[in-house]
Design a protein around this motif. Structure first.
Motif, short mmCIF file in Angstrom:
data_model
loop_
_atom_site.label_atom_id
_atom_site.label_comp_id
_atom_site.label_asym_id
_atom_site.label_seq_id
_atom_site.Cartn_x
_atom_site.Cartn_y
_atom_site.Cartn_z
N ARG A 1 0.84 -1.20 0.00
CA ARG A 1 0.00 0.00 0.00
C ARG A 1 0.87 1.25 0.00
O ARG A 1 1.77 1.39 0.84
CB ARG A 1 -0.88 0.05 1.25
N PRO A 2 0.60 2.19 -0.91
CA PRO A 2 1.31 3.48 -0.87
C PRO A 2 0.98 4.21 0.43
O PRO A 2 -0.07 3.96 1.04
CB PRO A 2 0.77 4.24 -2.08
N SER A 3 1.85 5.12 0.81
CA SER A 3 1.60 5.94 1.98
C SER A 3 0.26 6.67 1.84
O SER A 3 -0.04 7.24 0.79
CB SER A 3 2.73 6.95 2.14
N GLY A 4 -0.55 6.61 2.91
CA GLY A 4 -1.82 7.33 2.90
C GLY A 4 -3.02 6.47 2.53
O GLY A 4 -4.16 6.89 2.75
N VAL A 5 -2.79 5.30 1.99
CA VAL A 5 -3.91 4.41 1.65
C VAL A 5 -4.29 3.61 2.90
O VAL A 5 -3.43 2.98 3.52
CB VAL A 5 -3.54 3.45 0.50
N PRO A 6 -5.56 3.63 3.28
CA PRO A 6 -5.97 2.93 4.52
C PRO A 6 -5.68 1.44 4.45
O PRO A 6 -5.75 0.82 3.37
CB PRO A 6 -7.49 3.18 4.56
N ASP A 7 -5.40 0.85 5.61
CA ASP A 7 -5.09 -0.58 5.63
C ASP A 7 -6.34 -1.44 5.45
O ASP A 7 -6.27 -2.67 5.51
CB ASP A 7 -4.35 -0.96 6.91
N ARG A 8 -7.48 -0.79 5.23
CA ARG A 8 -8.70 -1.54 4.88
C ARG A 8 -8.57 -2.13 3.47
O ARG A 8 -9.32 -3.04 3.11
CB ARG A 8 -9.92 -0.60 4.91
N THR B 1 -9.29 -6.62 -1.81
CA THR B 1 -10.32 -6.71 -0.78
C THR B 1 -10.41 -5.38 -0.04
O THR B 1 -9.38 -4.83 0.36
CB THR B 1 -10.02 -7.84 0.22
N VAL B 2 -11.62 -4.91 0.10
CA VAL B 2 -11.87 -3.70 0.88
C VAL B 2 -12.67 -4.13 2.12
O VAL B 2 -13.80 -4.62 1.99
CB VAL B 2 -12.66 -2.65 0.09
N SER B 3 -12.05 -3.99 3.26
CA SER B 3 -12.70 -4.37 4.52
C SER B 3 -13.30 -3.14 5.19
O SER B 3 -12.84 -2.01 4.95
CB SER B 3 -11.68 -5.02 5.46
N GLY B 4 -14.32 -3.35 6.02
CA GLY B 4 -14.92 -2.22 6.71
C GLY B 4 -15.37 -1.16 5.73
O GLY B 4 -15.04 0.02 5.84
N LEU B 5 -16.16 -1.58 4.76
CA LEU B 5 -16.58 -0.73 3.65
C LEU B 5 -17.16 0.60 4.14
O LEU B 5 -17.96 0.64 5.10
CB LEU B 5 -17.60 -1.48 2.81
N GLN B 6 -16.73 1.69 3.49
CA GLN B 6 -17.23 3.02 3.84
C GLN B 6 -17.84 3.66 2.60
O GLN B 6 -17.53 3.28 1.47
CB GLN B 6 -16.11 3.88 4.40
N ALA B 7 -18.68 4.64 2.82
CA ALA B 7 -19.38 5.30 1.71
C ALA B 7 -18.40 5.84 0.67
O ALA B 7 -18.66 5.77 -0.53
CB ALA B 7 -20.27 6.43 2.24
N GLU B 8 -17.27 6.36 1.14
CA GLU B 8 -16.30 6.96 0.20
C GLU B 8 -15.55 5.93 -0.63
O GLU B 8 -14.81 6.28 -1.55
CB GLU B 8 -15.29 7.84 0.94
N ASP B 9 -15.75 4.64 -0.32
CA ASP B 9 -15.12 3.59 -1.12
C ASP B 9 -15.91 3.31 -2.40
O ASP B 9 -15.43 2.56 -3.27
CB ASP B 9 -15.01 2.28 -0.31
N GLU B 10 -17.10 3.87 -2.51
CA GLU B 10 -17.89 3.69 -3.71
C GLU B 10 -17.18 4.38 -4.88
O GLU B 10 -16.98 5.60 -4.88
CB GLU B 10 -19.29 4.27 -3.53
N ALA B 11 -16.76 3.57 -5.86
CA ALA B 11 -15.94 4.07 -6.96
C ALA B 11 -15.73 2.94 -7.97
O ALA B 11 -16.17 1.81 -7.74
CB ALA B 11 -14.58 4.55 -6.44
N ASP B 12 -15.06 3.27 -9.06
CA ASP B 12 -14.61 2.24 -10.00
C ASP B 12 -13.20 1.81 -9.60
O ASP B 12 -12.38 2.63 -9.20
CB ASP B 12 -14.59 2.79 -11.43
N TYR B 13 -12.94 0.51 -9.74
CA TYR B 13 -11.63 -0.04 -9.40
C TYR B 13 -11.07 -0.79 -10.61
O TYR B 13 -11.78 -1.55 -11.26
CB TYR B 13 -11.73 -0.98 -8.20
N TYR B 14 -9.79 -0.55 -10.88
CA TYR B 14 -9.11 -1.19 -12.01
C TYR B 14 -7.85 -1.88 -11.53
O TYR B 14 -7.10 -1.32 -10.71
CB TYR B 14 -8.71 -0.15 -13.06
N CYS B 15 -7.61 -3.08 -12.04
CA CYS B 15 -6.34 -3.74 -11.81
C CYS B 15 -5.44 -3.47 -13.01
O CYS B 15 -5.90 -3.04 -14.07
CB CYS B 15 -6.51 -5.23 -11.59
N SER B 16 -4.16 -3.70 -12.82
CA SER B 16 -3.20 -3.59 -13.90
C SER B 16 -2.07 -4.58 -13.64
O SER B 16 -1.78 -4.92 -12.49
CB SER B 16 -2.62 -2.17 -13.97
#
Lengths: 119, 110
Positions: free
Chosen positions: B56-63, B76-91
């Motif tokens: 995880r880069p600095s500043g990214v929550p350990d969730r 995996t996103v644990s302890g889902l929060q409203a602000e986690d609603e977004a599009d996610y892309y792998c690379s």
């Protein structure tokens, strides 16, 4: 702080050419690896290509679908990366992002510049 | 090189966990540890959330956590929060200085 600022996006007609710029600051530009990534409206991210840092030869590498239409270059004198796009097609309409590559990832992104290809 | 395959959508309630898969081949995900994940909110630039499969880069929550098994990576996103609603892309790095992105997953917090 890493900053990337893209510019040059505008409305162009099919078959025209366009050059985008990415002004970089906050890191050692001459040794950095950098990429261009685009996103068509409502679609996903698409990697276009990268330029390796000068210490690694400064070579360029492209996604297969670019097929020689796009060329990446850089100018260390003003910390700027460029994307030259030729023979533009309507399907090239997208937001174009420049990124700083680090540890095999796209570590930092600019805000993007919109290119619209339409007659 | 073909795009990596992600499910179009995923959802969870606040506080729950959600996992997103990213399937490639032995030439990309299965062949190296340069798998990364990006979060993108509407109208914004993508943001790096995970690099080198699990870091995880600095500043990214350990969730936010990443893993990989064979040709499939997961976020995996644990302890889902409203602000986690977004599009996610792998690379993933695909060899010979080539990279490929996933098809993207829209995460909804219901």
């Amino acid at each position: 702080e890493v900053q990337l600022v893209e510019s040059g996006g505008r409305l162009v007609k099919p078959e025209e050419s366009l050059r985008l710029s990415c002004a970089a600051s906050g890191f050692a530009f001459s040794t950095a690896w950098m990429s261009w990534v685009r996103q068509a409206p409502g679609k996903g991210l698409e990697w276009l290509g990268l330029i390796r840092g000068k210490a690694d030869g400064g070579t360029t590498h492209y996604a297969a679908f670019v097929k020689g239409r796009f060329t990446i270059s850089s100018d260390d004198s003003d910390n700027t990366m460029y994307l030259q796009m030729n023979s533009l097609k309507t399907e090239d309409t997208a937001v174009y992002y420049c990124t700083w590559n680090y540890a095999g990832a796209f570590d930092s992104w600019g805000r993007g510049t919109l290119v619209t290809v339409s007659s | 090189q073909s795009a990596l395959t992600q499910p179009p959508s995923a959802s969870g309630s606040p506080g729950q966990s959600v996992s997103i898969s990213c399937t490639g081949t032995s030439s990309d995900i299965g062949g190296n540890n340069y798998v990364s994940w990006y979060q993108q909110h509407p109208g914004k630039a993508p943001k790096l959330m995970i690099y080198e499969v699990t870091k995880r880069p600095s500043g990214v929550p350990d969730r936010f956590s990443g893993s990989k098994s064979g040709n499939t990576a997961s976020l995996t996103v644990s302890g889902l929060q409203a602000e986690d609603e977004a599009d996610y892309y792998c690379s993933s790095y695909a060899g010979s200085n080539i990279y490929v992105f996933g098809t993207g997953t829209k995460v909804t917090v219901v």
